[in-house]
Scaffold this motif. Sequence first.
Motif, short mmCIF file in Angstrom:
data_model
loop_
_atom_site.label_atom_id
_atom_site.label_comp_id
_atom_site.label_asym_id
_atom_site.label_seq_id
_atom_site.Cartn_x
_atom_site.Cartn_y
_atom_site.Cartn_z
N UNK A 1 -3.55 -1.52 10.72
CA UNK A 1 -3.94 -0.95 11.57
C UNK A 1 -2.82 -1.39 12.68
N UNK A 2 -1.50 -0.60 12.66
CA UNK A 2 -0.51 -0.95 13.45
C UNK A 2 -1.06 -0.58 15.00
N UNK A 3 -0.47 -1.19 15.92
CA UNK A 3 -0.77 -1.21 17.22
C UNK A 3 0.33 -0.19 17.93
N UNK A 4 1.39 -0.05 17.21
CA UNK A 4 2.49 0.72 17.92
C UNK A 4 2.76 1.90 17.17
N UNK A 5 3.98 2.44 17.49
CA UNK A 5 4.49 3.71 16.67
C UNK A 5 4.10 3.83 15.15
N UNK A 6 4.74 2.87 14.53
CA UNK A 6 4.55 2.64 12.87
C UNK A 6 4.58 1.01 12.82
N UNK A 7 4.42 0.54 11.70
CA UNK A 7 4.39 -0.41 10.95
C UNK A 7 6.08 -0.97 11.06
N UNK A 8 6.61 -1.49 12.20
CA UNK A 8 7.92 -1.90 12.42
C UNK A 8 8.20 -3.33 11.85
N UNK A 9 9.53 -3.72 11.80
CA UNK A 9 9.93 -5.08 11.47
C UNK A 9 9.25 -6.17 12.65
N UNK A 10 9.46 -5.65 13.59
CA UNK A 10 8.87 -6.59 14.67
C UNK A 10 7.17 -6.76 14.60
N UNK A 11 6.48 -5.69 14.38
CA UNK A 11 5.11 -5.92 14.10
C UNK A 11 4.65 -6.66 12.73
N UNK A 12 5.49 -6.41 11.68
CA UNK A 12 5.23 -7.11 10.40
C UNK A 12 5.65 -8.48 10.44
N UNK A 13 6.58 -9.13 11.22
CA UNK A 13 6.90 -10.51 10.87
C UNK A 13 7.02 -11.56 12.37
N UNK A 14 6.93 -10.81 13.44
CA UNK A 14 7.23 -11.34 14.73
C UNK A 14 5.91 -11.43 15.74
N UNK A 15 5.39 -10.25 15.98
CA UNK A 15 4.39 -10.30 16.89
C UNK A 15 2.97 -10.15 15.89
N UNK A 16 2.49 -11.42 16.25
CA UNK A 16 1.20 -11.58 15.50
C UNK A 16 0.11 -10.57 15.93
N UNK A 17 0.17 -9.88 17.10
CA UNK A 17 -0.89 -9.11 17.58
C UNK A 17 -0.31 -7.58 17.49
N UNK A 18 0.97 -7.46 16.74
CA UNK A 18 1.27 -6.21 16.53
C UNK A 18 0.61 -5.31 15.67
N UNK A 19 -0.30 -6.01 14.66
CA UNK A 19 -1.10 -4.90 13.69
C UNK A 19 -2.13 -5.81 13.41
N UNK A 20 -3.32 -5.02 12.96
CA UNK A 20 -4.36 -5.81 12.71
C UNK A 20 -4.65 -5.57 11.01
N UNK A 21 -5.20 -6.45 10.43
CA UNK A 21 -5.29 -6.51 8.84
C UNK A 21 -6.96 -6.29 8.85
#
Length: 366
Positions: A249-269
């Motif tokens: 459940x990405x919190x941004x535009x799409x499931x980006x590199x930053x979301x996957x590996x850096x920003x722990x709040x960038x996506x929900x599983x």
Amino acid sequence: MTNKRRVGIIFGGKSAEHEVSLQSAKNIVDAIDPEKYEVTLLGIDKEGKWHINDQSHYLLNKENPKLIQLNKSNDHVAIIPGETDHQLINANGNVELDQLDVIFPIVHGTLGEDGSLQGMLRLANIPYVGTNVLGSAVCMDKDIAKRLMKDAGISVAESITVKRREKDRIHFDQVKEKLGIPFFIKPANQGSSVGVSKVNTEEEFKEGIREAFAYDHKVLLEENIEGRELECSVLGNDDPIASTPGEILPQGEFYSYETKYIDESGALLEAPANLNEEEMECMKKTAVHAFKALECEGMARVDFFMKKDGTLVLNEINTLPGFTKISMYPKLWEISGIPYSELIDRLIELAIDRYEQDAQLKSSID
């Protein structure tokens, strides 16, 4: 005399995913059972030089994904292909290293999961975790992988492949007519959303083409699939099994590199994913089917979109998925009943089993 297995962990590398690899290595080192394994750390810097690292200080800024770095050593590694033991030496002092029983290569991206490293380890006669040379190369190339999946009857997104020599012949309007708006531009041979752009305008198209060709000589223009983002982990050689699926459940535009590996709040599983039993079984069956069709072994993470009508579209197969603390591959096995340390055990056993089977093949004519 120790009965521990000697495991080499190769990490880092000359790729845009260098820092992700450092994070993955840290998590594996933290989770691997010290009662079962003796670990040798082999870090590859961004220039491609191999370093023998001490476990106490192999990383700098190791708790910060944005600043994490390989701590380079003064001891470098050379490999002697064809040896049955002592395949690795300390290049500085010409000293043989202890023979390794198995290698866990956790070098993401170019030269790590595209078959290059796997081929070198095979030449060096060392068992290694993960998919073989062919499966690694095929899955890394999104264009070739799509062709094989189509042939296997697996639904994939519509796309256009453009090579560098053709880039001036492709125009925004013709792509828009075929794929619709928005569409994605991706390097064919990169992972983790590196170099990926979402395109709505001609200006974004031009910039996206420039960005993608900075990372590869071949680029995919791919339709946007409206749907849920689902993932499934696969484990095994001849008889692979699939994990319980999860939903991103990405919190941004799409499931980006930053979301996957850096920003722990960038996506929900959400795991397990909110699917009925039939949908869950279909997804697991398709993941295993794709895993076999693309000649995978050991492990892979299979990424899907699910359209509103329930249709599954396979996005990609990642043969060397992340092992960071927010990575989905180990998380999905955790909820499926295989904890992190046991997952490492299984991957190592699969590597050794494949090596032993390969050793039984004839290499000469009687």
